[in-house]
Design an enzyme around this catalytic site. Structure first.
Site, short mmCIF file in Angstrom:
data_model
loop_
_atom_site.label_atom_id
_atom_site.label_comp_id
_atom_site.label_asym_id
_atom_site.label_seq_id
_atom_site.Cartn_x
_atom_site.Cartn_y
_atom_site.Cartn_z
N CYS A 1 0.14 3.67 2.61
CA CYS A 1 0.71 3.32 4.06
C CYS A 1 1.92 3.75 4.28
O CYS A 1 2.45 4.39 5.36
CB CYS A 1 0.41 1.90 3.77
SG CYS A 1 -1.31 1.15 3.76
N CYS B 1 0.82 -1.11 -0.17
CA CYS B 1 0.02 -0.12 0.12
C CYS B 1 0.84 1.34 -0.02
O CYS B 1 1.45 1.65 0.97
CB CYS B 1 -0.86 -0.02 1.33
SG CYS B 1 -1.89 1.55 1.57
#
Length: 107
Positions: A32, A29
């Site tokens: 993230c 991600c």
């Protein structure tokens, strides 16, 4: 910022005597990874009043399921063992701090 697992979630998050911000994230991600340094700064700056933890959702699917995390990153604020607010997606530090402060005032 400490890492938690499905096995340590109860002790590290639900049994804390101060609010806990949990970062639900995954290696794949990109947002993230963008928010991780911001969370490290917040963890250091607010160490006395807020615990910050992270949990890899690929390695710990039970917690992700239990708290119905559908998008990453999801930041979930816990107080007294209960989730009180979720913040979905990466955001600038100033905005995140304003949202956190607002959520903590409302508790």
């Amino acid at each position: 910022m400490r890492t938690v697992t499905d096995e340590s979630f109860e002790q590290e998050v639900l049994r804390q005597d101060k609010p806990v911000l949990v970062d639900f994230w995954a290696q794949w991600c990109p947002p993230c990874h963008m928010i991780a340094p911001v969370l490290d700064e917040i963890a250091a700056e607010r160490a006395g009043t807020l615990a910050v933890r992270k949990i890899n959702t690929d390695e710990n699917p039970v917690s992700m399921r239990d708290y119905q995390v559908m998008s990453l990153p999801t930041l979930m604020l816990f107080r007294d063992g209960k989730p009180v607010r979720a913040f979905i997606g990466a955001r600038p530090k100033a905005r995140l701090l304003a949202e956190l402060d607002d959520a903590l005032r409302g508790i």
